[in-house]
Scaffold this active site. Sequence first.
Site, PDB file in Angstrom:
ATOM      1  N   HIS A  88       0.854  -1.192   0.000  1.00 21.19           N
ATOM      2  CA  HIS A  88       0.000   0.000   0.000  1.00 21.19           C
ATOM      3  C   HIS A  88       0.886   1.237   0.000  1.00 21.19           C
ATOM      4  O   HIS A  88       2.116   1.130   0.099  1.00 21.19           O
ATOM      5  CB  HIS A  88      -0.926   0.012   1.231  1.00 21.19           C
ATOM      6  CG  HIS A  88      -0.216  -0.107   2.538  1.00 21.19           C
ATOM      7  ND1 HIS A  88       0.520   0.916   3.081  1.00 21.19           N
ATOM      8  CD2 HIS A  88      -0.094  -1.133   3.405  1.00 21.19           C
ATOM      9  CE1 HIS A  88       1.034   0.532   4.221  1.00 21.19           C
ATOM     10  NE2 HIS A  88       0.695  -0.715   4.445  1.00 21.19           N
TER      11      HIS A  88
HETATM   12  P1  TYD Z   1      -1.474  -3.022   7.805  1.00 24.34           P
HETATM   13  O1  TYD Z   1      -0.684  -1.773   7.886  1.00 24.34           O
HETATM   14  O2  TYD Z   1      -2.719  -3.004   6.960  1.00 24.34           O
HETATM   15  O3  TYD Z   1      -0.536  -4.217   7.369  1.00 24.34           O
HETATM   16  P2  TYD Z   1      -0.276  -4.783   5.888  1.00 24.34           P
HETATM   17  O4  TYD Z   1      -0.201  -3.594   4.995  1.00 24.34           O
HETATM   18  O5  TYD Z   1       1.000  -5.555   5.996  1.00 24.34           O
HETATM   19  O6  TYD Z   1      -1.430  -5.647   5.553  1.00 24.34           O
HETATM   20  O7  TYD Z   1      -1.871  -3.465   9.276  1.00 24.34           O
HETATM   21  C1  TYD Z   1      -2.608  -4.655   9.528  1.00 24.34           C
HETATM   22  C2  TYD Z   1      -3.651  -4.361  10.575  1.00 24.34           C
HETATM   23  O8  TYD Z   1      -3.003  -4.007  11.783  1.00 24.34           O
HETATM   24  C3  TYD Z   1      -4.548  -3.191  10.197  1.00 24.34           C
HETATM   25  O9  TYD Z   1      -5.760  -3.635   9.660  1.00 24.34           O
HETATM   26  C4  TYD Z   1      -4.773  -2.468  11.507  1.00 24.34           C
HETATM   27  C5  TYD Z   1      -3.675  -2.916  12.415  1.00 24.34           C
HETATM   28  N1  TYD Z   1      -2.689  -1.836  12.726  1.00 24.34           N
HETATM   29  C6  TYD Z   1      -2.912  -1.027  13.806  1.00 24.34           C
HETATM   30  O10 TYD Z   1      -3.940  -1.147  14.529  1.00 24.34           O
HETATM   31  N2  TYD Z   1      -1.970  -0.083  14.121  1.00 24.34           N
HETATM   32  C7  TYD Z   1      -0.859   0.095  13.389  1.00 24.34           C
HETATM   33  O11 TYD Z   1      -0.007   0.983  13.714  1.00 24.34           O
HETATM   34  C8  TYD Z   1      -0.639  -0.729  12.247  1.00 24.34           C
HETATM   35  C9  TYD Z   1       0.571  -0.553  11.390  1.00 24.34           C
HETATM   36  C10 TYD Z   1      -1.584  -1.682  11.959  1.00 24.34           C
END
Ligand code: TYD
Length: 136
Positions: free
Chosen positions: A52
């Site tokens: 992303h």
């Molecule tokens: P995400 O950044 O979407 O990971 P990826 O891009 O690898 O799939 O994060 C996964 C989940 O973790 C997201 O849906 C919400 C949670 N999250 C938080 O609650 N706080 C944070 O700081 C991060 C990075 C993720």
Amino acid sequence: MEFKSVEIIKLPKILDERGNLSFLEADNHIPFTIKRSYWIYDVPGGEQRGAHSYKINQEFVIALSGSFDVVVNDGIEVKTYTLNRSYYGLYIPNGIWRHMENFSTNSLAFVISSTDYNENDYERDYDNYLKSKLNH
Ligand code: TYD
């Protein structure tokens, strides 16, 4: 130092027979004030994370343990950075599509962020990302 593009940053490394020490300071070694940190670990072989971009959030990524690749894409050029030392990190400004892959066993990706977590700051659709780049 100018920090407007993706850039590997070498952090201080204090060599010591008792074990080495590295550190970073917000607005000094990295070009933003730290608001949050998170880490990615126990990644099964072959998995990818983080495909992303962010509209506002900037990040600094360190392989505190093991190794992994960070693939960054500004809409024009794709580059792969291998992180495998705890005293190097990758600065990723906002507006860059990125993902992480090739995690080694027991690798630990430590990420420092400039903003709080905000789902609205994510662009998770690659086609929309490219469209937003063309409009700039
Ligand atoms: P995400 O950044 O979407 O990971 P990826 O891009 O690898 O799939 O994060 C996964 C989940 O973790 C997201 O849906 C919400 C949670 N999250 C938080 O609650 N706080 C944070 O700081 C991060 C990075 C993720």
